[in-house]
Write a protein that holds these residues in place. Structure first.
Motif, PDB file in Angstrom:
ATOM      1  N   VAL A   1       0.972  -1.137  -0.120  1.00 43.20           N
ATOM      2  CA  VAL A   1      -0.066  -0.005   0.032  1.00 43.20           C
ATOM      3  C   VAL A   1       0.974   1.218  -0.058  1.00 43.20           C
ATOM      4  N   LEU A   2       0.649   1.910  -0.955  1.00 41.74           N
ATOM      5  CA  LEU A   2       1.379   3.336  -1.090  1.00 41.74           C
ATOM      6  C   LEU A   2       0.686   4.796  -0.765  1.00 41.74           C
ATOM      7  N   GLY A   3       1.044   5.356   0.176  1.00 43.84           N
ATOM      8  CA  GLY A   3       0.496   6.685   0.341  1.00 43.84           C
ATOM      9  C   GLY A   3       1.218   7.544  -0.932  1.00 43.84           C
ATOM     10  N   LEU A   4       0.299   7.916  -1.864  1.00 50.64           N
ATOM     11  CA  LEU A   4       0.722   8.465  -3.397  1.00 50.64           C
ATOM     12  C   LEU A   4       0.553   9.890  -3.198  1.00 50.64           C
ATOM     13  N   PRO A   5       1.454  10.871  -3.151  1.00 49.88           N
ATOM     14  CA  PRO A   5       1.287  12.329  -3.389  1.00 49.88           C
ATOM     15  C   PRO A   5       0.521  12.570  -4.713  1.00 49.88           C
ATOM     16  N   THR A   6      -0.565  13.517  -4.440  1.00 54.61           N
ATOM     17  CA  THR A   6      -1.574  14.007  -5.318  1.00 54.61           C
ATOM     18  C   THR A   6      -0.951  15.454  -5.957  1.00 54.61           C
ATOM     19  N   GLY A   7      -0.745  16.201  -5.062  1.00 58.31           N
ATOM     20  CA  GLY A   7      -0.437  17.709  -5.298  1.00 58.31           C
ATOM     21  C   GLY A   7       0.607  18.286  -4.792  1.00 58.31           C
ATOM     22  N   ALA A   8       1.506  18.923  -5.117  1.00 56.70           N
ATOM     23  CA  ALA A   8       2.535  19.660  -4.457  1.00 56.70           C
ATOM     24  C   ALA A   8       3.223  20.723  -5.460  1.00 56.70           C
ATOM     25  N   PRO A   9       3.940  21.879  -4.724  1.00 62.07           N
ATOM     26  CA  PRO A   9       4.682  22.702  -5.528  1.00 62.07           C
ATOM     27  C   PRO A   9       5.835  22.125  -6.166  1.00 62.07           C
TER      28      PRO A   9
ATOM     29  N   ALA B   1      -2.655   2.024  -4.308  1.00 60.05           N
ATOM     30  CA  ALA B   1      -2.541   3.471  -4.232  1.00 60.05           C
ATOM     31  C   ALA B   1      -3.373   4.211  -3.381  1.00 60.05           C
ATOM     32  N   VAL B   2      -3.259   4.797  -2.451  1.00 63.32           N
ATOM     33  CA  VAL B   2      -4.113   5.715  -1.748  1.00 63.32           C
ATOM     34  C   VAL B   2      -3.540   7.196  -1.763  1.00 63.32           C
ATOM     35  N   PRO B   3      -4.173   7.951  -2.482  1.00 58.40           N
ATOM     36  CA  PRO B   3      -3.915   9.275  -2.885  1.00 58.40           C
ATOM     37  C   PRO B   3      -3.832  10.121  -1.524  1.00 58.40           C
ATOM     38  N   ILE B   4      -2.915  10.776  -1.320  1.00 57.37           N
ATOM     39  CA  ILE B   4      -2.747  11.812  -0.086  1.00 57.37           C
ATOM     40  C   ILE B   4      -2.048  12.975  -0.676  1.00 57.37           C
ATOM     41  N   HIS B   5      -1.940  14.003   0.376  1.00 56.49           N
ATOM     42  CA  HIS B   5      -1.144  15.186   0.061  1.00 56.49           C
ATOM     43  C   HIS B   5      -1.894  16.003  -1.277  1.00 56.49           C
ATOM     44  N   GLU B   6      -3.216  16.203  -0.837  1.00 57.42           N
ATOM     45  CA  GLU B   6      -4.056  16.825  -1.794  1.00 57.42           C
ATOM     46  C   GLU B   6      -4.407  18.360  -1.654  1.00 57.42           C
TER      47      GLU B   6
ATOM     48  N   ALA C   1      -7.412  14.761 -10.364  1.00 56.37           N
ATOM     49  CA  ALA C   1      -5.956  13.837 -10.170  1.00 56.37           C
ATOM     50  C   ALA C   1      -6.074  12.335 -10.030  1.00 56.37           C
ATOM     51  N   TYR C   2      -7.228  12.107  -9.194  1.00 60.75           N
ATOM     52  CA  TYR C   2      -7.532  10.586  -8.685  1.00 60.75           C
ATOM     53  C   TYR C   2      -7.892  10.191 -10.164  1.00 60.75           C
ATOM     54  N   ALA C   3      -8.821  10.890 -10.973  1.00 65.00           N
ATOM     55  CA  ALA C   3      -9.213   9.990 -12.230  1.00 65.00           C
ATOM     56  C   ALA C   3      -8.078   9.810 -13.241  1.00 65.00           C
ATOM     57  N   GLN C   4      -6.848  10.794 -13.219  1.00 68.93           N
ATOM     58  CA  GLN C   4      -5.729  10.195 -14.038  1.00 68.93           C
ATOM     59  C   GLN C   4      -5.095   8.941 -13.415  1.00 68.93           C
ATOM     60  N   PHE C   5      -4.987   9.224 -12.151  1.00 71.25           N
ATOM     61  CA  PHE C   5      -4.113   7.974 -11.543  1.00 71.25           C
ATOM     62  C   PHE C   5      -4.893   6.708 -11.990  1.00 71.25           C
ATOM     63  N   GLU C   6      -6.320   6.531 -11.883  1.00 73.34           N
ATOM     64  CA  GLU C   6      -7.088   5.454 -12.216  1.00 73.34           C
ATOM     65  C   GLU C   6      -6.739   5.076 -13.807  1.00 73.34           C
ATOM     66  N   ASN C   7      -6.683   6.242 -14.568  1.00 70.73           N
ATOM     67  CA  ASN C   7      -6.486   6.173 -15.970  1.00 70.73           C
ATOM     68  C   ASN C   7      -5.177   5.515 -16.361  1.00 70.73           C
ATOM     69  N   LEU C   8      -4.317   5.984 -15.692  1.00 70.22           N
ATOM     70  CA  LEU C   8      -2.741   5.729 -15.899  1.00 70.22           C
ATOM     71  C   LEU C   8      -1.971   4.816 -14.921  1.00 70.22           C
ATOM     72  N   LYS C   9      -2.759   3.968 -14.232  1.00 67.45           N
ATOM     73  CA  LYS C   9      -2.349   3.291 -13.170  1.00 67.45           C
ATOM     74  C   LYS C   9      -1.514   2.004 -13.784  1.00 67.45           C
ATOM     75  N   PRO C  10      -0.656   1.419 -12.950  1.00 70.58           N
ATOM     76  CA  PRO C  10       0.092   0.064 -13.645  1.00 70.58           C
ATOM     77  C   PRO C  10      -0.837  -0.933 -13.566  1.00 70.58           C
ATOM     78  N   ASP C  11      -0.647  -2.109 -14.201  1.00 74.89           N
ATOM     79  CA  ASP C  11      -1.458  -3.513 -14.154  1.00 74.89           C
ATOM     80  C   ASP C  11      -0.980  -3.880 -12.680  1.00 74.89           C
ATOM     81  N   GLY C  12      -2.334  -4.277 -12.161  1.00 73.42           N
ATOM     82  CA  GLY C  12      -2.027  -4.763 -10.757  1.00 73.42           C
ATOM     83  C   GLY C  12      -2.491  -3.842  -9.624  1.00 73.42           C
ATOM     84  N   THR C  13      -2.166  -2.612  -9.960  1.00 74.75           N
ATOM     85  CA  THR C  13      -2.620  -1.500  -8.997  1.00 74.75           C
ATOM     86  C   THR C  13      -4.031  -1.001  -9.029  1.00 74.75           C
ATOM     87  N   THR C  14      -4.640  -0.931  -7.810  1.00 75.76           N
ATOM     88  CA  THR C  14      -5.796  -0.557  -7.565  1.00 75.76           C
ATOM     89  C   THR C  14      -5.863   1.034  -6.783  1.00 75.76           C
TER      90      THR C  14
END
Length: 208
Positions: free
Chosen positions: A142-150, A169-174, A183-196
């Protein structure tokens, strides 16, 4: 593993025998009510990851909790904190915490780079990178995935997710984004095989 996202970078991890509160910062809410915490972990000294005003109350309400911090934050926290140097493995209750990385991502060449310690829990069961895109040696469940940052573009977050290739992948830092759902929609669209991709609901416990 269960987790609660308190907004932005702050996450409570419950492994079943150990409870770890990571990055209680100023953009996060609700972590003040957490009890039975075994350790509070701080990745770096920026205010959105370390709220110096609210931290004392959290520690007072959890007197048995260790305070573990990167070298830069530890300088501010003094004797309260145990320093987590990159490569060090720390035992907390029934869990192991491995410190990884070492440096914050570059924001701008004119802004000094500060220390940043990522935390790998229980040999990859959960990984919180803080403000960096360091890829650890372990396979990450399980990855805490940074979503947005400077310091980061969306494409960099996607490439990081692909390189780590977690099961979840759990989106954080949003909190810096007006509409993180885009951004979450793009993560879903571009995620690697095997990742939820599982966007959390702040303040609600989720199974990961």
């Amino acid at each position: 593993m269960r987790l609660v996202h308190f907004g932005h970078a702050c996450v409570l991890i419950d492994t079943g025998n150990t409870r770890l509160l990571i990055d209680p910062g100023t953009f996060s809410t609700g972590f003040e009510q957490v009890r039975n915490v075994d350790a509070v972990l701080v990745t770096h000294q920026h205010f959105d990851h370390l709220d110096l005003d609210r931290l004392p109350a959290v520690l007072a309400a959890n007197p048995g909790a260790q305070l573990i911090a990167d070298p830069g934050s530890a300088e501010q926290l003094g004797s309260l904190a145990r320093v987590a140097a990159p490569g060090e493995v720390i035992k907390v209750g029934g869990a192991t915490v491995r410190a990884v990385g070492g440096q914050h991502a570059v924001i701008h060449r004119d802004i000094p780079v500060i220390p940043n310690t990522g935390y790998v829990i229980d040999d990859g069961a959960f990984y919180h990178p803080g403000d960096a895109l360091f890829v650890p040696d372990e396979d990450v469940d399980v990855l805490g995935l940074p979503t947005g940052a400077p310091w980061m573009r969306l494409g960099e977050a996607v490439d990081f997710m692909r390189e780590v290739a977690p099961r979840v992948a759990v989106p954080i830092h949003e909190a810096v984004l007006a509409r993180p759902q885009a951004a979450y929609a793009q993560f879903e669209n571009l995620k690697p095989d095997g990742t939820t991709v599982k966007p959390p609901t702040p303040g609600e416990e989720m199974e990961a």
